[in-house]
Design an enzyme around this catalytic site. Structure first.
Site, PDB file in Angstrom:
ATOM      1  N   GLU A  85     -51.226  -5.349  -7.492  1.00  0.00           N
ATOM      2  CA  GLU A  85     -52.144  -6.342  -8.026  1.00  0.00           C
ATOM      3  C   GLU A  85     -52.725  -7.250  -6.956  1.00  0.00           C
ATOM      4  O   GLU A  85     -53.881  -7.639  -7.015  1.00  0.00           O
ATOM      5  CB  GLU A  85     -51.501  -7.153  -9.163  1.00  0.00           C
ATOM      6  CG  GLU A  85     -50.656  -8.341  -8.746  1.00  0.00           C
ATOM      7  CD  GLU A  85     -49.229  -8.025  -8.360  1.00  0.00           C
ATOM      8  OE1 GLU A  85     -48.970  -6.999  -7.690  1.00  0.00           O
ATOM      9  OE2 GLU A  85     -48.349  -8.824  -8.709  1.00  0.00           O
ATOM     10  N   ASP A  88     -51.127 -10.273  -0.598  1.00  0.00           N
ATOM     11  CA  ASP A  88     -50.908 -11.658  -0.188  1.00  0.00           C
ATOM     12  C   ASP A  88     -50.598 -11.698   1.308  1.00  0.00           C
ATOM     13  O   ASP A  88     -51.444 -12.055   2.118  1.00  0.00           O
ATOM     14  CB  ASP A  88     -49.778 -12.248  -1.029  1.00  0.00           C
ATOM     15  CG  ASP A  88     -49.585 -13.742  -0.838  1.00  0.00           C
ATOM     16  OD1 ASP A  88     -50.154 -14.319   0.109  1.00  0.00           O
ATOM     17  OD2 ASP A  88     -48.856 -14.347  -1.630  1.00  0.00           O
ATOM     18  N   TRP A 155     -52.538 -19.255  -6.055  1.00  0.00           N
ATOM     19  CA  TRP A 155     -51.541 -18.586  -6.891  1.00  0.00           C
ATOM     20  C   TRP A 155     -52.261 -17.958  -8.074  1.00  0.00           C
ATOM     21  O   TRP A 155     -53.080 -18.599  -8.723  1.00  0.00           O
ATOM     22  CB  TRP A 155     -50.481 -19.579  -7.374  1.00  0.00           C
ATOM     23  CG  TRP A 155     -49.368 -18.893  -8.080  1.00  0.00           C
ATOM     24  CD1 TRP A 155     -49.187 -18.788  -9.433  1.00  0.00           C
ATOM     25  CD2 TRP A 155     -48.273 -18.200  -7.489  1.00  0.00           C
ATOM     26  NE1 TRP A 155     -48.064 -18.071  -9.711  1.00  0.00           N
ATOM     27  CE2 TRP A 155     -47.474 -17.693  -8.529  1.00  0.00           C
ATOM     28  CE3 TRP A 155     -47.893 -17.945  -6.179  1.00  0.00           C
ATOM     29  CZ2 TRP A 155     -46.313 -16.952  -8.305  1.00  0.00           C
ATOM     30  CZ3 TRP A 155     -46.731 -17.206  -5.957  1.00  0.00           C
ATOM     31  CH2 TRP A 155     -45.958 -16.725  -7.015  1.00  0.00           C
TER      32      TRP A 155
END
Length: 178
Positions: A85, A88, A155
């Site tokens: 997904e 990061d 986030w």
């Protein structure tokens, strides 16, 4: 296709519907589980939008391919899409590519298969920030790394991770107003 769980499961299932060719069998989805995030103890300062997890320093395998199964033979010499997904820190993706390349190559040698597997990556979101992990140079040069969207270092609360979908929807709506 290999989904990195748990965040890669839903995007992989959606991608399978779009990548399937008419009159062809479904694209199999293998799953691996990797964890880089670690739970943080609750603090008195945390509010409803404060993350309760933070990036850790070491990737942990929570689920991996069965190297003795027929599924490994199905990966030898194939184009394999790894789905997650979010990119990061890139640490998890680096680990997944490195270890999958090693394991699929070992299966190829054991089974006597021809041709090396070629890995590509798809993520929903790439966070626009310096990365700790690195992907193979040829993967980047050949554009085998794809992100649906590049975003800031924020986030992300995905709907499939929500424990209270109504609260998730409320928070998402309030962020859009801000």
């Amino acid at each position: 296709m290999i989904a990195i769980g748990g965040g890669g499961y839903v995007p992989a299932r959606i991608l399978r519907s779009f990548l399937k060719r008419p009159s062809s069998p479904n694209i199999p989805i293998q799953a691996i589980g990797l964890s880089l995030y670690e739970s943080l103890p609750p603090s008195n300062l945390s509010g409803p939008t404060t993350p309760t997890e933070a990036p850790g320093t070491k990737v942990k395998r929570t689920q991996w391919l069965d190297l003795s199964s027929l599924s490994m033979a199905n990966l030898v010499g194939k184009n394999i899409l790894i789905v997650d997904e979010v990119d990061d820190t890139r640490t998890t993706l680096e680990y997944a590519v490195r270890e999958l390349e090693k394991d699929v190559e070992a299966a190829r040698k054991k089974l006597g298969g021809e041709g090396k597997a070629k890995f590509s990556i798809f993520v929903l979101h790439n966070k626009d920030k310096p990365k700790k992990g690195q992907l193979p140079r040829d993967m980047i040069e050949e554009r085998r790394y794809l992100a649906a969207e590049t975003i800031g270092d924020v986030w992300i609360c995905y709907p499939w991770e929500a424990t209270d979908i109504d609260e998730h929807d409320r928070l998402a709506a309030s962020q859009k107003k801000a």
